[in-house]
Design an enzyme around this catalytic site. Structure first.
Site, PDB file in Angstrom:
ATOM      1  N   VAL A 126      36.003  14.857  -5.900  1.00  0.00           N
ATOM      2  CA  VAL A 126      36.508  13.499  -6.029  1.00  0.00           C
ATOM      3  C   VAL A 126      35.412  12.579  -6.519  1.00  0.00           C
ATOM      4  O   VAL A 126      34.294  12.624  -6.054  1.00  0.00           O
ATOM      5  CB  VAL A 126      37.010  12.994  -4.641  1.00  0.00           C
ATOM      6  CG1 VAL A 126      37.468  11.565  -4.732  1.00  0.00           C
ATOM      7  CG2 VAL A 126      38.140  13.874  -4.141  1.00  0.00           C
ATOM      8  N   ALA A 139      30.583  10.159  -5.373  1.00  0.00           N
ATOM      9  CA  ALA A 139      31.398  11.351  -5.578  1.00  0.00           C
ATOM     10  C   ALA A 139      31.226  12.252  -4.355  1.00  0.00           C
ATOM     11  O   ALA A 139      30.332  12.029  -3.529  1.00  0.00           O
ATOM     12  CB  ALA A 139      30.957  12.090  -6.838  1.00  0.00           C
ATOM     13  N   LYS A 140      32.049  13.234  -4.234  1.00  0.00           N
ATOM     14  CA  LYS A 140      31.922  14.199  -3.147  1.00  0.00           C
ATOM     15  C   LYS A 140      32.724  15.421  -3.520  1.00  0.00           C
ATOM     16  O   LYS A 140      33.651  15.342  -4.320  1.00  0.00           O
ATOM     17  CB  LYS A 140      32.491  13.599  -1.856  1.00  0.00           C
ATOM     18  CG  LYS A 140      31.950  14.225  -0.600  1.00  0.00           C
ATOM     19  CD  LYS A 140      30.624  13.623  -0.199  1.00  0.00           C
ATOM     20  CE  LYS A 140      30.032  14.319   1.006  1.00  0.00           C
ATOM     21  NZ  LYS A 140      28.751  13.713   1.395  1.00  0.00           N
ATOM     22  N   GLY A 141      32.385  16.567  -2.960  1.00  0.00           N
ATOM     23  CA  GLY A 141      33.159  17.776  -3.216  1.00  0.00           C
ATOM     24  C   GLY A 141      33.358  18.546  -1.925  1.00  0.00           C
ATOM     25  O   GLY A 141      32.571  18.403  -0.979  1.00  0.00           O
TER      26      GLY A 141
END
Ligand code: NAD
Length: 357
Positions: free
Chosen positions: A3, A46-48
């Site tokens: 995201v 952001a992040k995953g």
């Protein structure tokens, strides 16, 4: 899942876990935007996340999952787009696999495609310790405000992974008295202060703090309510909530983890006068040195550790002072002040860019 939520280069950790959800990752991505705003570095958030249980996977399985995930998000990552970093259950090795997979696909080595890599593959000196070091820097600043010294300050750390273990080690070396450490399996308390080097050696061998013989056994929930001046949650979210907030005895809460405090608990802590250093400030040392790593990779010029640590300190001290002064000026608590400051900075940049209609 991955995201991202702004138009600059993006930054954020990648976490593995059996209960990772898209909403959690969305929330963490948004937090990254504000975190970068608080420390004033030129990244969006952001992040995953990957739903898997790393404790049950072999190294080969973890490598294959990581490479497949990287291949799936290949079009969305890269040094000018989204630059992943380690988070819960991911580490330098995970970043090495991502960098290698990305580089194989684009047919040349791109070290700036991830941060938190091993030093030998273009990582930055000081990155491994950066989040924990940042936590210590804000603890030092908080102590200054209270006129306290490190030696008389008792600290409890929840979580003994990257953030918790490095914070405990650095703070122990600097003279703080670490009286408790716990992880998901169990913990240990010692009012005289724990021998952190021995404890970390024990964790390396046993993969947990549980059973460390030099103190009294405890667990990850109980430890939060023990006597100390500084409480440093460095594990998972929502561990301080409406059920236990009234029983937190620390005077200073430094949020090493992301979102360890729920909003109702935050109100209770504020009413009780606990000095909270919110996550988007307290644990921003990691993203700050990730930024340094990205800069070094792009320049192909690597800094000595002393320079990394000095620059980290400069940024963290400035961010701490900015947040606290903002809070005093607007008569709000540190968490609200941190958000106001970050949103102000992002809004100002958006306004300067204008709208391309
Ligand atoms: P990690 O996987 O290295 O360590 C996590 C630790 O938390 C382990 O000791 C684990 O046993 C413990 N833990 C897990 N579930 C728990 C539970 N239910 N109760 C108590 N303890 C539990 O992770 P990390 O990289 O140290 O990250 C910890 C926190 O810090 C996360 O919230 C992460 O988002 C945040 N953070 C990490 C970084 C970084 O640079 N690694 C940067 C900023 C924020």
């Amino acid at each position: 899942m991955s995201v991202a939520d702004t138009e600059k280069e993006l930054k954020g950790g990648l976490r593995y876990g059996p209960y990772v959800t898209l909403d959690e990752i969305r929330g963490l991505a948004a937090e990254m935007t504000w975190k970068c705003g608080v420390v004033n570095i030129p990244f969006g958030g952001a992040k995953g996340g990957v739903i898997c249980d790393p404790e049950k996977l072999s190294t080969g399985e973890l490598e294959r999952i990581t490479r497949r995930y990287t291949a799936e998000i290949l079009d969305y990552i890269g040094p000018e787009r989204d630059v992943p970093a380690p988070d819960m259950n991911t580490n330098e090795q995970t970043m090495a696999w991502i960098m290698d997979t990305y580089s194989m696909h684009v047919r040349h080595t791109v070290t700036a495609s991830v941060t938190g890599k091993p030093l030998d593959l273009g990582g930055s000196r000081g990155r491994r310790e950066a989040t924990g070091r940042g936590c210590m820097i804000v603890c030092d600043q908080a102590l200054k405000r209270f006129g306290r010294d490190r030696q008389s300050t008792r600290v409890i750390v929840q979580g003994c992974g990257n953030v918790g273990s490095q914070a405990a080690r650095l703070m122990h070396e600097a003279g703080y008295k670490i009286v408790g450490v716990a992880d998901i399996h169990g913990g240990v308390l010692n009012t005289h202060g724990l021998g952190i080097p021995a404890l970390l050696e024990y964790v390396k061998e046993n993969k947990t703090v549980k059973g460390f013989p030099e103190g009294d056994p405890t667990n990850a929930q109980e430890i939060l309510e023990q006597d100390c001046e500084i409480l440093l949650p460095a594990a998972i979210e929502s561990v301080i909530n409406s059920k236990n907030a009234a029983r937190i005895r620390a005077r200073i809460l430094v949020e090493g983890a992301n979102s360890p405090t729920t909003p109702p608990a935050d109100d209770i802590l504020f009413e009780r006068g606990v000095f909270v250093v919110p996550d988007i400030l307290a644990n921003a040392g990691g993203v700050t040195v990730s930024y340094f790593e990205w800069v070094q990779d792009r320049q192909g010029y690597f800094w000595p550790e002393g320079i990394v640590n000095d620059r980290l300190k400069q940024i963290m001290v400035a961010a701490f002072n900015d947040v606290v002064q903002y809070g005093e000026k607007h008569n709000v608590n540190n968490r609200i002040a941190a958000y106001m400051l970050a949103i102000d900075r992002v809004a100002f940049s958006v306004k300067l860019r204008g709208i391309y209609a």
